[in-house]
Design a protein around this motif. Structure first.
Motif, mmCIF file in Angstrom:
data_model
loop_
_atom_site.group_PDB
_atom_site.id
_atom_site.type_symbol
_atom_site.label_atom_id
_atom_site.label_comp_id
_atom_site.label_asym_id
_atom_site.label_seq_id
_atom_site.Cartn_x
_atom_site.Cartn_y
_atom_site.Cartn_z
ATOM 1 N N HIS A 90 0.825 -1.216 0.000
ATOM 2 C CA HIS A 90 0.000 0.000 0.000
ATOM 3 C C HIS A 90 0.859 1.266 0.000
ATOM 4 C CE1 HIS A 90 -3.335 -2.643 1.429
ATOM 5 N NE2 HIS A 90 -4.052 -1.803 0.718
ATOM 6 N N HIS A 145 -0.710 -3.788 -6.426
ATOM 7 C CA HIS A 145 -1.865 -3.436 -5.585
ATOM 8 C C HIS A 145 -2.435 -2.069 -5.958
ATOM 9 C CE1 HIS A 145 -4.541 -4.461 -2.367
ATOM 10 N NE2 HIS A 145 -4.418 -3.251 -1.856
ATOM 11 N N HIS A 197 -6.512 -0.512 -6.442
ATOM 12 C CA HIS A 197 -7.109 0.708 -5.882
ATOM 13 C C HIS A 197 -7.505 1.714 -6.953
ATOM 14 C CE1 HIS A 197 -6.897 0.392 -1.445
ATOM 15 N NE2 HIS A 197 -6.082 -0.594 -1.749
HETATM 16 ZN ZN LIG Z 1 -5.723 -2.257 -0.432
#
Ligand SMILES: [Zn+2]
Ligand SMILES: [Zn+2]
Length: 283
Positions: free
Chosen positions: A189, A212, A216
């Motif tokens: 993240h 990742h 998002h």
């Molecule tokens: Zn996440």
């Protein structure tokens, strides 16, 4: 078991604080966490990022979840692990196997479960009500990994307990996985500018920041991809792996983007208000 004995009996005593000591896993966690924060500071992926304001806001979720759920969750988990151990419940307790084999099996199986649980959170409209709070973050850094609605935390704790019992996973078998999981979730993240070549090598095995970031993205088909948390193989295996140019990704949802929608109180109430476009996640 040797691993739990090591963790429970060995500790480091700091000479300048005689009554204060840290467990080795806590020292490792603090060091890794500090490393990620330092990396974000020195080499940020997005320089326009409003770091202090963002971390402060997501930190409220962490504080709230810690106060409400941490004590309850830890006690419940401990009780379940004890119950599994004493009654030899679950699949892994039915086979003769060395400790290290059980540790690897427990970690890989649990990681596969986490993949499917995450995917269910996107597909089942009731779960999405809670999970959308994580996705509504319009900036990404390590603190996004801490932004979860307490309802999701509670649901995933209960679901995990059922899986622990089914697979026969005890604390000794899962402690290493938990450390790796926590680190990798903070890491993927984070707002780090990892060169694409390195990111590509990393995501051959583990979920990387660029992998990742796609999850998002505001684009629905990208949100509904890259569900893995530790091993990246699950997305490739189950057909949900997607690549995208990380520089062009707009983070967040295609709704809940106003400053009013982003207020803590609104986000806490979010699962109980209108389910905006639940069909977007049933594709
Ligand atoms: Zn996440
Ligand atoms: Zn998600």
């Amino acid at each position: 078991m040797a691993s739990s004995l090591l963790i429970s009996t060995f500790h480091v005593r700091l000479s300048f604080m005689p009554d204060f000591h840290l467990e080795p896993n806590q020292i490792l966690a603090i060091t890794l966490f500090a490393g990620i924060v330092l990396f974000e500071t020195v080499l940020p992926f997005r320089g326009s990022h409003h770091r202090l304001r963002h971390v402060g806001k997501n930190g409220i979720f962490t504080a709230f979840n810690s106060v409400i759920l941490a004590g309850f969750g830890a006690t419940l988990n401990l009780w379940v692990f004890l119950w599994i151990h004493e009654n030899e419940i679950g699949l892994l307790n039915q086979i003769e196997r060395p400790f290290w084999v059980a540790t690897i099996l427990a970690s890989v199986l649990f990681d596969a479960w986490i993949y499917w649980w995450h995917r269910l959170n996107h597909v089942v409209p009731f779960f999405w009500r809670f999970h959308q709070v994580h996705h509504s973050d319009m900036e990404m850094d390590f603190s996004t990994a801490l932004r979860f609605h307490p309802g999701e935390m509670l649901l995933s704790s209960l679901a995990n307990i059922a899986v622990f019992a089914f697979l026969g996973i005890t604390i000794e078998l899962i402690v290493i996985y938990k450390i790796v999981f926590n680190f990798n979730v903070l890491w993927h993240h984070s707002n780090v500018a990892l060169p694409e070549k390195w990111d590509q090598m990393l995501r051959g095995v583990l979920v990387s920041p660029n992998m990742h970031r796609v999850h998002h993205s505001m684009k629905v088909r990208e949100t509904n991809s890259n569900y893995s948390s530790v091993l990246s193989v699950w997305d490739r295996l189950f057909g949900s792996y997607r690549k995208s140019d990380p520089d062009k990704i707009v983070f967040g949802l295609d709704y809940d983007r106003s400053s009013e929608d982003q207020k803590f109180g609104r986000l806490m109430a979010r699962p109980f208000t209108s389910n905006k476009r639940p069909e977007r996640n049933a594709k």
